[in-house]
Scaffold this motif. Sequence first.
Motif, PDB file in Angstrom:
ATOM      1  N   PRO A 153      30.217 -37.261  16.612  1.00 43.62           N
ATOM      2  CA  PRO A 153      30.661 -38.310  17.541  1.00 43.62           C
ATOM      3  C   PRO A 153      30.822 -39.635  16.800  1.00 43.62           C
ATOM      4  CG  PRO A 153      28.807 -37.075  18.440  1.00 43.62           C
ATOM      5  CD  PRO A 153      28.926 -36.677  16.998  1.00 43.62           C
ATOM      6  N   LEU A 154      31.819 -40.385  17.197  1.00 42.07           N
ATOM      7  CA  LEU A 154      32.052 -41.683  16.578  1.00 42.07           C
ATOM      8  C   LEU A 154      31.108 -42.727  17.172  1.00 42.07           C
ATOM      9  CD1 LEU A 154      35.952 -41.671  16.567  1.00 42.07           C
ATOM     10  CD2 LEU A 154      34.426 -41.237  14.646  1.00 42.07           C
ATOM     11  N   PRO A 155      30.706 -43.713  16.361  1.00 41.54           N
ATOM     12  CA  PRO A 155      29.842 -44.773  16.891  1.00 41.54           C
ATOM     13  C   PRO A 155      30.469 -45.494  18.085  1.00 41.54           C
ATOM     14  CG  PRO A 155      29.961 -44.872  14.492  1.00 41.54           C
ATOM     15  CD  PRO A 155      30.982 -43.877  14.933  1.00 41.54           C
ATOM     16  N   LYS A 156      31.812 -45.581  18.068  1.00 42.00           N
ATOM     17  CA  LYS A 156      32.529 -46.248  19.145  1.00 42.00           C
ATOM     18  C   LYS A 156      33.848 -45.511  19.364  1.00 42.00           C
ATOM     19  CE  LYS A 156      34.476 -50.763  20.425  1.00 42.00           C
ATOM     20  NZ  LYS A 156      34.697 -52.168  19.974  1.00 42.00           N
ATOM     21  N   PRO A 157      34.178 -45.147  20.604  1.00 41.75           N
ATOM     22  CA  PRO A 157      35.459 -44.459  20.859  1.00 41.75           C
ATOM     23  C   PRO A 157      36.644 -45.292  20.373  1.00 41.75           C
ATOM     24  CG  PRO A 157      34.043 -44.362  22.793  1.00 41.75           C
ATOM     25  CD  PRO A 157      33.387 -45.317  21.824  1.00 41.75           C
ATOM     26  N   VAL A 158      37.656 -44.588  19.887  1.00 41.41           N
ATOM     27  CA  VAL A 158      38.837 -45.254  19.340  1.00 41.41           C
ATOM     28  C   VAL A 158      40.069 -44.800  20.124  1.00 41.41           C
ATOM     29  CG1 VAL A 158      40.304 -45.523  17.310  1.00 41.41           C
ATOM     30  CG2 VAL A 158      37.812 -45.425  17.049  1.00 41.41           C
ATOM     31  N   ASP A 159      40.905 -45.748  20.529  1.00 45.04           N
ATOM     32  CA  ASP A 159      42.134 -45.424  21.241  1.00 45.04           C
ATOM     33  C   ASP A 159      43.204 -44.991  20.252  1.00 45.04           C
ATOM     34  OD1 ASP A 159      41.097 -46.035  23.771  1.00 45.04           O
ATOM     35  OD2 ASP A 159      41.540 -48.181  23.509  1.00 45.04           O
ATOM     36  N   THR A 160      43.867 -43.861  20.518  1.00 43.16           N
ATOM     37  CA  THR A 160      44.945 -43.346  19.682  1.00 43.16           C
ATOM     38  C   THR A 160      46.141 -43.050  20.575  1.00 43.16           C
ATOM     39  OG1 THR A 160      44.475 -40.970  19.910  1.00 43.16           O
ATOM     40  CG2 THR A 160      43.157 -42.207  18.306  1.00 43.16           C
ATOM     41  N   PRO A 161      47.339 -42.833  20.008  1.00 45.59           N
ATOM     42  CA  PRO A 161      48.510 -42.482  20.823  1.00 45.59           C
ATOM     43  C   PRO A 161      48.307 -41.220  21.663  1.00 45.59           C
ATOM     44  CG  PRO A 161      49.181 -43.120  18.622  1.00 45.59           C
ATOM     45  CD  PRO A 161      47.691 -43.025  18.601  1.00 45.59           C
ATOM     46  N   ALA A 172      35.414 -36.944  15.521  1.00 47.15           N
ATOM     47  CA  ALA A 172      36.380 -36.771  14.439  1.00 47.15           C
ATOM     48  C   ALA A 172      35.722 -36.060  13.271  1.00 47.15           C
ATOM     49  CB  ALA A 172      36.936 -38.122  13.990  1.00 47.15           C
ATOM     50  N   VAL A 173      36.573 -35.597  12.339  1.00 46.55           N
ATOM     51  CA  VAL A 173      36.068 -35.007  11.114  1.00 46.55           C
ATOM     52  C   VAL A 173      35.433 -36.111  10.276  1.00 46.55           C
ATOM     53  CG1 VAL A 173      36.681 -33.836   8.967  1.00 46.55           C
ATOM     54  CG2 VAL A 173      37.766 -33.146  11.099  1.00 46.55           C
ATOM     55  N   THR A 174      34.192 -35.914   9.897  1.00 43.86           N
ATOM     56  CA  THR A 174      33.481 -36.926   9.124  1.00 43.86           C
ATOM     57  C   THR A 174      33.253 -36.513   7.679  1.00 43.86           C
ATOM     58  OG1 THR A 174      31.368 -36.007   9.894  1.00 43.86           O
ATOM     59  CG2 THR A 174      32.305 -37.851  11.146  1.00 43.86           C
ATOM     60  N   LYS A 175      33.416 -35.210   7.394  1.00 43.27           N
ATOM     61  CA  LYS A 175      33.183 -34.758   6.029  1.00 43.27           C
ATOM     62  C   LYS A 175      33.925 -33.458   5.771  1.00 43.27           C
ATOM     63  CE  LYS A 175      29.302 -33.857   2.845  1.00 43.27           C
ATOM     64  NZ  LYS A 175      27.822 -33.730   2.743  1.00 43.27           N
ATOM     65  N   VAL A 176      34.490 -33.357   4.571  1.00 46.61           N
ATOM     66  CA  VAL A 176      35.134 -32.131   4.109  1.00 46.61           C
ATOM     67  C   VAL A 176      34.462 -31.730   2.802  1.00 46.61           C
ATOM     68  CG1 VAL A 176      37.287 -31.006   3.448  1.00 46.61           C
ATOM     69  CG2 VAL A 176      37.325 -32.843   5.150  1.00 46.61           C
ATOM     70  N   THR A 177      34.103 -30.450   2.686  1.00 44.57           N
ATOM     71  CA  THR A 177      33.431 -29.968   1.477  1.00 44.57           C
ATOM     72  C   THR A 177      34.175 -28.776   0.908  1.00 44.57           C
ATOM     73  OG1 THR A 177      31.266 -30.685   2.320  1.00 44.57           O
ATOM     74  CG2 THR A 177      31.274 -29.103   0.497  1.00 44.57           C
ATOM     75  N   TRP A 178      34.537 -28.875  -0.375  1.00 46.13           N
ATOM     76  CA  TRP A 178      35.134 -27.744  -1.099  1.00 46.13           C
ATOM     77  C   TRP A 178      34.086 -27.202  -2.062  1.00 46.13           C
ATOM     78  CZ3 TRP A 178      38.077 -32.109  -0.027  1.00 46.13           C
ATOM     79  CH2 TRP A 178      39.293 -31.896   0.644  1.00 46.13           C
ATOM     80  N   THR A 179      33.881 -25.880  -2.040  1.00 42.24           N
ATOM     81  CA  THR A 179      32.887 -25.248  -2.909  1.00 42.24           C
ATOM     82  C   THR A 179      33.554 -24.132  -3.707  1.00 42.24           C
ATOM     83  OG1 THR A 179      31.166 -25.689  -1.258  1.00 42.24           O
ATOM     84  CG2 THR A 179      30.647 -24.105  -3.004  1.00 42.24           C
ATOM     85  N   ALA A 180      33.330 -24.138  -5.029  1.00 38.72           N
ATOM     86  CA  ALA A 180      33.940 -23.144  -5.900  1.00 38.72           C
ATOM     87  C   ALA A 180      33.220 -21.803  -5.766  1.00 38.72           C
ATOM     88  CB  ALA A 180      33.904 -23.612  -7.351  1.00 38.72           C
ATOM     89  N   ALA A 181      33.983 -20.719  -5.964  1.00 37.22           N
ATOM     90  CA  ALA A 181      33.394 -19.390  -5.982  1.00 37.22           C
ATOM     91  C   ALA A 181      32.479 -19.261  -7.192  1.00 37.22           C
ATOM     92  CB  ALA A 181      34.489 -18.326  -6.024  1.00 37.22           C
ATOM     93  N   ALA A 182      31.554 -18.299  -7.130  1.00 36.84           N
ATOM     94  CA  ALA A 182      30.599 -18.098  -8.222  1.00 36.84           C
ATOM     95  C   ALA A 182      31.339 -17.882  -9.540  1.00 36.84           C
ATOM     96  CB  ALA A 182      29.708 -16.896  -7.925  1.00 36.84           C
ATOM     97  N   GLY A 183      30.928 -18.635 -10.563  1.00 41.49           N
ATOM     98  CA  GLY A 183      31.558 -18.525 -11.872  1.00 41.49           C
ATOM     99  C   GLY A 183      32.858 -19.294 -12.012  1.00 41.49           C
ATOM    100  N   GLY A 184      33.300 -19.936 -10.928  1.00 37.20           N
ATOM    101  CA  GLY A 184      34.564 -20.673 -10.964  1.00 37.20           C
ATOM    102  C   GLY A 184      34.346 -22.168 -11.074  1.00 37.20           C
TER     103      GLY A 184
END
Length: 228
Positions: free
Chosen positions: A90-98, A105-117
């Motif tokens: 949840p956002l600290p304060k709602p935001v008006d959008t079109p 909203a999405v707050t974090k994206v994590t990419w993790t490599a396969a083992a050995g990669g």
Amino acid sequence: MLRATWQRVAVVVAVTAALLLAPGVAAAHVSVTAVDAVPGNTARLTFRVPNESDTASTVKLELVMPTATPIAFVALKAVPGWTATTEHAPLPKPVDTPDGQLTEAVTKVTWTAAAGGGIKPGYFEDFELSAGPLPDVDTIVFKALQTYSDGEVSRWIEEPTGGQEPDDPAPILKLDRTAPTSAPAAVAPPASSGTGPLPFAVSAAALAIAVAALVLTIAAARRSERSA
């Protein structure tokens, strides 16, 4: 005359050192680019992650999304050898959008490599996502954590102060507020995408140019000595 010639030699040596050092410094941190990044548009963002370690691979990238100026829609592009996850909050304060009021909203994206990669030393990888509508601001600051296979973590989270780039700069996207809004924005792929030893290629080219200039300058100095 001879003194002036050797002063030019010293200048060339200094330039050589600068050319060798600059590419590595400029390419070391996580950066973000996008073509036609316009407020109100949906754009494809490319986060370039170089590996600056000599011995360890990059095995995880954590990207912190802005919450003060949130982005309603985020879609990820698959990266071979990596898995991606997103976190919502949840956002600290709602935001008006079109599309209505945004409360989460999405707050974090994590990419993790396969083992050995992961991203090997001397290489980079591009991570892409589609995001929009972009907020009506001049810049968007993303903070990134880059984790290596030896446990080392590079924290790219600092913002510029006083016009100076910090030691650990966060990826910052500059938006074009003068361009007309369209939906969605057409985004071209980056000029150099994929994985490759970019920092070393740039350094090699700089070295070749600088060495050639140095050889020519020294030859001119020797000719001056013989004619003196």
